[in-house]
Design a protein around this motif. Structure first.
Motif, PDB file in Angstrom:
ATOM      1  N   THR A 109      10.992   8.170 -22.319  1.00  0.00           N
ATOM      2  CA  THR A 109      10.953   6.972 -21.474  1.00  0.00           C
ATOM      3  C   THR A 109       9.576   6.337 -21.565  1.00  0.00           C
ATOM      4  O   THR A 109       8.563   6.997 -21.335  1.00  0.00           O
ATOM      5  CB  THR A 109      11.272   7.312 -20.009  1.00  0.00           C
TER       6      THR A 109
ATOM      7  N   LYS B 219      13.800   5.067 -24.469  1.00  0.00           N
ATOM      8  CA  LYS B 219      14.162   3.993 -23.543  1.00  0.00           C
ATOM      9  C   LYS B 219      12.889   3.261 -23.145  1.00  0.00           C
ATOM     10  O   LYS B 219      11.934   3.883 -22.675  1.00  0.00           O
ATOM     11  CB  LYS B 219      14.869   4.526 -22.299  1.00  0.00           C
TER      12      LYS B 219
ATOM     13  N   ASP C 135      23.614   0.178 -14.834  1.00  0.00           N
ATOM     14  CA  ASP C 135      22.936   1.204 -14.028  1.00  0.00           C
ATOM     15  C   ASP C 135      23.013   0.825 -12.559  1.00  0.00           C
ATOM     16  O   ASP C 135      23.822   1.342 -11.803  1.00  0.00           O
ATOM     17  CB  ASP C 135      21.482   1.341 -14.483  1.00  0.00           C
TER      18      ASP C 135
ATOM     19  N   VAL D 184      25.439   4.115 -16.824  1.00  0.00           N
ATOM     20  CA  VAL D 184      24.358   5.058 -16.599  1.00  0.00           C
ATOM     21  C   VAL D 184      24.589   5.694 -15.235  1.00  0.00           C
ATOM     22  O   VAL D 184      24.754   4.987 -14.235  1.00  0.00           O
ATOM     23  CB  VAL D 184      22.984   4.360 -16.628  1.00  0.00           C
TER      24      VAL D 184
ATOM     25  N   LYS E 276      23.405   8.546 -12.282  1.00  0.00           N
ATOM     26  CA  LYS E 276      22.342   9.377 -11.730  1.00  0.00           C
ATOM     27  C   LYS E 276      22.932  10.140 -10.552  1.00  0.00           C
ATOM     28  O   LYS E 276      23.471   9.526  -9.625  1.00  0.00           O
ATOM     29  CB  LYS E 276      21.154   8.518 -11.298  1.00  0.00           C
TER      30      LYS E 276
ATOM     31  N   SER F 235      20.985   9.900 -16.323  1.00  0.00           N
ATOM     32  CA  SER F 235      19.565   9.578 -16.200  1.00  0.00           C
ATOM     33  C   SER F 235      19.030  10.143 -14.894  1.00  0.00           C
ATOM     34  O   SER F 235      19.780  10.675 -14.068  1.00  0.00           O
ATOM     35  CB  SER F 235      19.367   8.061 -16.251  1.00  0.00           C
TER      36      SER F 235
ATOM     37  N   CYS G 291      20.157  11.692 -22.914  1.00  0.00           N
ATOM     38  CA  CYS G 291      20.027  11.481 -21.471  1.00  0.00           C
ATOM     39  C   CYS G 291      18.587  11.185 -21.061  1.00  0.00           C
ATOM     40  O   CYS G 291      17.638  11.693 -21.671  1.00  0.00           O
ATOM     41  CB  CYS G 291      20.520  12.719 -20.724  1.00  0.00           C
ATOM     42  N   GLY G 292      18.453  10.398 -20.008  1.00  0.00           N
ATOM     43  CA  GLY G 292      17.134  10.032 -19.498  1.00  0.00           C
ATOM     44  C   GLY G 292      16.622  11.026 -18.479  1.00  0.00           C
ATOM     45  O   GLY G 292      16.378  10.672 -17.320  1.00  0.00           O
TER      46      GLY G 292
END
Length: 324
Positions: A84, A107, A190, A212, A214, A238, A264-265
């Protein structure tokens, strides 16, 4: 039937820490979170400071699930991770990316307040020059209007983008950008999933090619898995700038998804200058093994938030627990 912990039990299990950042991210140089030492393991309650209680309560639900119920059985033991890159000056790109081991996907934050499209293009171009074979995705955090997004994506598409995350704010705007791009750049949702009352609206509207997810903002791993299943779209897992304890929850979600087509973040601990464990969840050779995390008492003490900040979090916990 599961009985959630009482407020007194949450207070007894809680620790509030302030973790220093290596570089400014979301406008902060310190990340405050509340941790719980629950019967099923450590968990994290870390909604950003500006979030209201109705949004923050979902983060508490996630922390209670992780700390008192535990995680579902994983279907994989290794998860690919992206690097990131915050909206840093071009000259800092090599230094920031140097904190990530074995980068295969990056990202890049774009559309930051005070930044221009020229700044964004220079940052993305610097990454492409440094990592010519890497997959590059951008994240605008809803920072553009529809015309701005279309113009920006047409310009930045020369860098061979994997996808563009949340270029605009609303679901109808997302659909408009996706139509305008005609598939030349994939659109990922997101905020249109995690910050709305109906997280499936984006799928019904055909406003995104992927979502996305979380775990914490969606109310936990179980709820996030349900949303992915109902949406019927590919998912990227993420994080929300978590400590390793919070990353463990995201890792549990990524490990439990039936399919995981994108990196994946979950590598944002690399952006921090401190953590609550000596065995941080950091990517190695572009991925991360699934394992548990235990907070270290000495680090909890060292990074303990100031007394007034601890009280602020306790009051927030009191309000949110009443909403569970």
């Amino acid at each position: 039937m599961f009985s959630p912990p009482t407020l007194d039990e949450l207070f007894a299990a809680s620790h509030v820490v302030s973790l220093p950042m290596r570089t400014k991210f979301r406008g902060v140089m310190e990340r405050e979170v509340m941790l719980f030492d629950g019967p099923a393991g450590w968990s994290e309650f870390g909604p950003f400071l500006e979030y209201g209680d109705l949004e923050a309560v979902r983060w508490l639900a996630s922390a209670v699930e992780a700390g008192w119920l535990g995680y579902p059985e994983p279907v994989r033991q290794w998860v690919p991770i992206n690097a990131t890159l915050p909206a840093v000056p071009v000259e800092l790109v090599p230094e920031v990316l140097g904190a990530f081991d074995g980068v295969h996907t990056v990202k890049i934050k774009v559309a930051e307040p005070g930044e221009s499209l020229r700044d964004d293009a220079a940052r993305v171009g610097a990454v492409r020059h440094l990592l010519p074979e890497a997959k590059i995705r951008i994240d605008a955090n809803a920072g553009w209007t529809v015309p701005q997004a279309v113009a920006a994506l047409r310009m930045l598409s020369v860098f061979d983008l994997e996808y563009a995350e949340q270029p605009v704010a609303t679901v109808p705007e997302m659909a408009a950008v996706r139509r305008a791009m005609g598939g030349s750049v994939l659109i990922a949702a997101d905020e249109s999933v995690r910050k709305v009352s109906d997280p499936l609206a984006v799928a019904r509207a055909g406003a995104a090619d992927l979502i996305v997810v979380k775990a914490a903002p969606l109310g936990g791993v179980g709820r996030a898995l349900d949303i992915v299943a109902e949406a019927g779209l590919p998912a990227v897992v993420s994080s929300a700038l978590d400590s390793s304890v919070g990353i463990r929850t995201g890792l549990a979600l990524a490990a439990a998804l039936p399919e995981l087509p994108f990196a994946c973040g979950l590598g944002t601990v690399a952006l921090m200058a401190g953590d609550v464990t000596g065995t941080s969840l950091l990517a190695s050779v572009g991925g991360m093994s699934v394992r548990d995390v235990t907070a270290d008492p000495d680090r909890l003490e060292y990074f303990a938030a100031a007394p007034e900040r601890q009280q602020w979090w306790r009051e927030r916990l009191r309000r949110c627990q009443a909403l569970l």
